[in-house]
Structures are given as structure tokens and as C-alpha cells.
Design a protein around this motif. Sequence first.
Motif, PDB file in Angstrom:
ATOM      1  N   VAL A   1      36.750  43.343  32.875  1.00  0.00           N
ATOM      2  CA  VAL A   1      35.860  43.881  31.846  1.00  0.00           C
ATOM      3  C   VAL A   1      34.668  42.959  31.699  1.00  0.00           C
ATOM      4  N   GLY A   2      33.518  43.532  31.351  1.00  0.00           N
ATOM      5  CA  GLY A   2      32.302  42.749  31.192  1.00  0.00           C
ATOM      6  C   GLY A   2      32.198  42.117  29.814  1.00  0.00           C
ATOM      7  N   LEU A   3      31.675  40.914  29.775  1.00  0.00           N
ATOM      8  CA  LEU A   3      31.516  40.209  28.499  1.00  0.00           C
ATOM      9  C   LEU A   3      30.496  40.887  27.583  1.00  0.00           C
TER      10      LEU A   3
ATOM     11  N   LEU B   1      35.510  45.156  25.529  1.00  0.00           N
ATOM     12  CA  LEU B   1      35.959  43.777  25.726  1.00  0.00           C
ATOM     13  C   LEU B   1      37.181  43.508  24.853  1.00  0.00           C
ATOM     14  N   GLN B   2      37.090  43.832  23.583  1.00  0.00           N
ATOM     15  CA  GLN B   2      38.214  43.628  22.667  1.00  0.00           C
ATOM     16  C   GLN B   2      39.418  44.479  23.060  1.00  0.00           C
TER      17      GLN B   2
ATOM     18  N   GLU C   1      40.362  39.532  34.670  1.00  0.00           N
ATOM     19  CA  GLU C   1      39.092  38.876  34.976  1.00  0.00           C
ATOM     20  C   GLU C   1      38.001  39.414  34.061  1.00  0.00           C
ATOM     21  N   THR C   2      37.049  38.567  33.724  1.00  0.00           N
ATOM     22  CA  THR C   2      35.843  39.011  33.037  1.00  0.00           C
ATOM     23  C   THR C   2      34.641  38.744  33.943  1.00  0.00           C
ATOM     24  N   PHE C   3      33.554  39.436  33.641  1.00  0.00           N
ATOM     25  CA  PHE C   3      32.318  39.197  34.387  1.00  0.00           C
ATOM     26  C   PHE C   3      31.141  39.235  33.404  1.00  0.00           C
TER      27      PHE C   3
ATOM     28  N   TRP D   1      30.423  46.880  38.872  1.00  0.00           N
ATOM     29  CA  TRP D   1      31.686  47.368  39.455  1.00  0.00           C
ATOM     30  C   TRP D   1      31.639  47.308  40.975  1.00  0.00           C
ATOM     31  N   GLN D   2      30.500  47.691  41.543  1.00  0.00           N
ATOM     32  CA  GLN D   2      30.375  47.676  43.002  1.00  0.00           C
ATOM     33  C   GLN D   2      30.507  46.253  43.533  1.00  0.00           C
TER      34      GLN D   2
END
Length: 234
Positions: A173-175, A190-191, A210-212, A221-222
Motif C-alpha cells: 500500500v502507498g504511504l 493505508l490505515q 510492504e509500503t511504497f 503498481w506497475q
Amino acid sequence: MALDELILTSKHLGTTERLLVYLPERYSPLYSYPVLYVQDGDDYLSMGRLATLLEEMHREKEIPDLIAVFLPVEKKRRYDRYYPDGAEHQKYLRFLADEVVSAVDSRYSTHPLGMARTLLGESLGGVVSLFAALSYPHTFGQVACQSAAMDAALNRRVQESDFPVPLHVYLEVGLEETAVETSRGTLDLLQANEALRDILQTKTVTLAYETFAGDHTWGYWQANLRRILPALFG
């Protein structure tokens, strides 16, 4: 690269469905292969460029050879099929676990075990991937969710689910995914994914989380597929 096209007449959905199948360059019926089932198949082919990435990673021997089945979905049917309260959701899960898997296993040389079948999806496609594995735990042994569009109610369902066999789950998931606009309103993914991670850690699950540094878009995503595939198949 040529993709095989399979046309299935689904008794569960009452529709004709099209699948696109990627076979590794070295495919041989003398060997058996794991299978990756990809939701939003057209998007993963065009925006995710997943078939091209698989070909590159196979050529460089970064991952073992595998078969990928891309499942396109009409946008007008996507919510009904992918969301657990959607009108076609249960029918779609039966189609996936029964008809699609049977068609692929009968046409190609596949590993027959659940751990050799992996589901992949982004956003609501991540949700349907997870719930397909929960509904058919002996059929699908691995799930990868990119920015799954979870919420508190869906997480409760996961909490209440039985996990009769071990499941391998990859979450990312993205920050910046703290206020994502969806058909269900604005969601803090995120939560929600952090809460899902905590729930899964109490289950018979092998979990990678993992986060990004990014948001709810295909560019991230790609790019992230290059680390997800070795985590699943390495």
C-alpha cells in the motif's frame, strides 16, 4: 508475444467470458507450471505491462517459468463482481474457482496444488483476490494485493473467516493512500491495510507487507511488480 485466447461460456455467470493466457517462452507439456490469476486483466496487460515483465524476468531467470491468466472485466460489472456485497460476487468467485481453474488445468500443464495457484489484483481487484482465496482456500494458496480497497467492514469479515489451510499473502500500500476516492466514498487505504496486516498476523498466514512512497495509481503498481513476483515465486 502472442497470448492464447480462451472463450468460456460460464454457467455460473450466464455470460461468455474471455481469458488471455501467457505461456513462458520455454513452455513444454513435459513440465508442470504454477499459475498466476490476474484480475483486471486488460489493465495489467496494458498499464501494468505484466506479460512483458514476465517475459523479461523469465529470460533473465529472475523467477521460475509460470503461466499467467489475465481475466478482463467490463468496467460496468467490476463493482458487482469484485465487491463482496456486489450482486454477482459469489457467482464470480464460483466462476473463478470452478470454471476458470478447470479450463486452465485441462488445457495446460499446471501444478495441481493450491499453493501453485496465485491471485493478483489492485484496488478492488485486490479485494476480490483475497476473498476468493478465503472462499476457496484449497484452490488458491497465494494472494498478492496491490493497494487493496479494504475498509473496516471488510476487515471484520477477514477477522471472522476460518483459515483451514495456510495461506501466503503479499500486501502493499502507498504511504499517500490516506484519502482515496472510491464508489464507496473516501477511504484511508493505508490505515485499512495496516489493520488487515494486523488481522492476518493472527491467522495461519505467511505474510509479506510492504509500503511504497506513492498513491493509488498504476505508475506505482506497475513498478512494484518487479519486487512482488520474486516474493511470490522466488
